[in-house]
Design a protein around this motif. Structure first.
Motif, PDB file in Angstrom:
ATOM      1  N   SER A 106      34.935  36.999  41.990  1.00 23.81           N
ATOM      2  CA  SER A 106      35.721  36.507  43.119  1.00 23.81           C
ATOM      3  C   SER A 106      37.138  37.066  43.066  1.00 23.81           C
ATOM      4  N   SER A 107      37.796  37.061  44.218  1.00 27.14           N
ATOM      5  CA  SER A 107      39.182  37.469  44.280  1.00 27.14           C
ATOM      6  C   SER A 107      40.073  36.278  43.923  1.00 27.14           C
ATOM      7  N   PRO A 108      41.098  36.477  43.096  1.00 29.44           N
ATOM      8  CA  PRO A 108      42.009  35.374  42.778  1.00 29.44           C
ATOM      9  C   PRO A 108      42.756  34.863  44.007  1.00 29.44           C
ATOM     10  N   ASP A 109      42.926  35.697  45.028  1.00 32.32           N
ATOM     11  CA  ASP A 109      43.564  35.247  46.265  1.00 32.32           C
ATOM     12  C   ASP A 109      42.707  34.214  46.979  1.00 32.32           C
ATOM     13  N   VAL A 110      41.395  34.275  46.754  1.00 31.08           N
ATOM     14  CA  VAL A 110      40.464  33.376  47.447  1.00 31.08           C
ATOM     15  C   VAL A 110      40.222  32.101  46.641  1.00 31.08           C
ATOM     16  N   VAL A 111      40.086  32.235  45.314  1.00 28.87           N
ATOM     17  CA  VAL A 111      39.712  31.076  44.501  1.00 28.87           C
ATOM     18  C   VAL A 111      40.813  30.630  43.538  1.00 28.87           C
ATOM     19  N   GLY A 112      41.807  31.466  43.289  1.00 28.10           N
ATOM     20  CA  GLY A 112      42.858  31.123  42.324  1.00 28.10           C
ATOM     21  C   GLY A 112      42.592  31.739  40.962  1.00 28.10           C
ATOM     22  N   ASP A 113      43.649  31.951  40.201  1.00 28.74           N
ATOM     23  CA  ASP A 113      43.529  32.619  38.902  1.00 28.74           C
ATOM     24  C   ASP A 113      42.724  31.811  37.889  1.00 28.74           C
ATOM     25  N   GLU A 114      43.038  30.523  37.761  1.00 24.97           N
ATOM     26  CA  GLU A 114      42.403  29.710  36.723  1.00 24.97           C
ATOM     27  C   GLU A 114      40.914  29.463  37.010  1.00 24.97           C
ATOM     28  N   PRO A 115      40.510  29.112  38.246  1.00 21.71           N
ATOM     29  CA  PRO A 115      39.074  28.984  38.510  1.00 21.71           C
ATOM     30  C   PRO A 115      38.312  30.277  38.255  1.00 21.71           C
ATOM     31  N   LEU A 116      38.937  31.416  38.562  1.00 20.20           N
ATOM     32  CA  LEU A 116      38.288  32.702  38.298  1.00 20.20           C
ATOM     33  C   LEU A 116      38.069  32.893  36.804  1.00 20.20           C
ATOM     34  N   LEU A 117      39.075  32.560  36.005  1.00 22.65           N
ATOM     35  CA  LEU A 117      38.951  32.684  34.552  1.00 22.65           C
ATOM     36  C   LEU A 117      37.853  31.772  34.014  1.00 22.65           C
TER      37      LEU A 117
END
Length: 203
Positions: A106-117
């Motif tokens: 996913s893109s961090p712009d769409v889901v956020g940095d922490e959820p992506l991690l």
């Protein structure tokens, strides 16, 4: 301007700069509003989530304290124990506001940095939404049997079975004052009600 204000508050909250009188005067208003909001939210807890097992990982202070690594490790341990965990998060900093499934690509712009991690390292379903209750319902439809909320201790509309408070061991509670004169979202005596308190770093 925003960066200047944040730096100024950081010096007051965690440094040796005293809080001005007008900030201290706002603390009782914040405390009263916080209590009213908690009661209002608790009355609105949805019945359809009463049977769900929900673990909330959060902190008492504004800013990061190391919650995300703990959420990742907790999910890994739950999987090893045979559970089917999933994570809900608001996804601070993302540009889109709707409900989203965070995947490892996913893109961090769409889901956020922490959820992506979390999606990349925990290997569990991660739902990002402003409404954490709706996010929890989405996970239940995916056959998740343990919901882990990344942040959300103060989101009292979300039912919870277990609360874990993470404390930054280096900064702790700063000057010990409630917002806006200090970094605390809730009074320190809230610590007594947590199931677990985890200190991240030197105590």
């Amino acid at each position: 301007m925003r960066a200047q204000v944040e730096n100024w508050l950081t010096r007051i909250w965690y440094g040796d700069q005293p809080a001005p009188y007008w900030l201290k005067a706002l603390v009782p208003l914040y405390r009263a509003a916080n209590r009213l909001d908690r009661r209002r939210q608790e009355r609105r807890q949805p019945d359809d989530l009463a049977a769900a097992y929900i673990v909330v990982v959060g902190n008492l202070t504004v800013g990061g304290s190391g919650k995300t690594p703990l959420v990742i490790r907790l999910c890994q341990l739950l999987r090893q124990a045979g559970f089917r965990p999933g994570v809900i998060s608001r996804g601070y900093g993302r540009r889109e506001k709707g409900l989203r499934l965070a995947s490892p690509v996913s893109s961090p712009d769409v889901v956020g940095d922490e959820p992506l991690l979390i999606a990349q390292r925990a290997g569990v379903p991660v739902i990002v939404a402003r409404d954490r209750c709706e996010a929890a319902r989405t996970l239940l439809r995916k056959q998740v049997n343990v919901i882990v909320s990344d942040d959300g201790l103060q989101h009292y509309r979300l039912p919870r079975d277990l609360e874990i408070c993470v404390i930054d061991g280096s900064r702790a509670f700063g000057n010990g004052r409630l917002l806006p004169a200090g970094p605390l979202r809730e009074p320190e005596d809230r610590l007594k009600s947590f199931d677990y308190v985890v200190v991240n770093g030197p105590s």
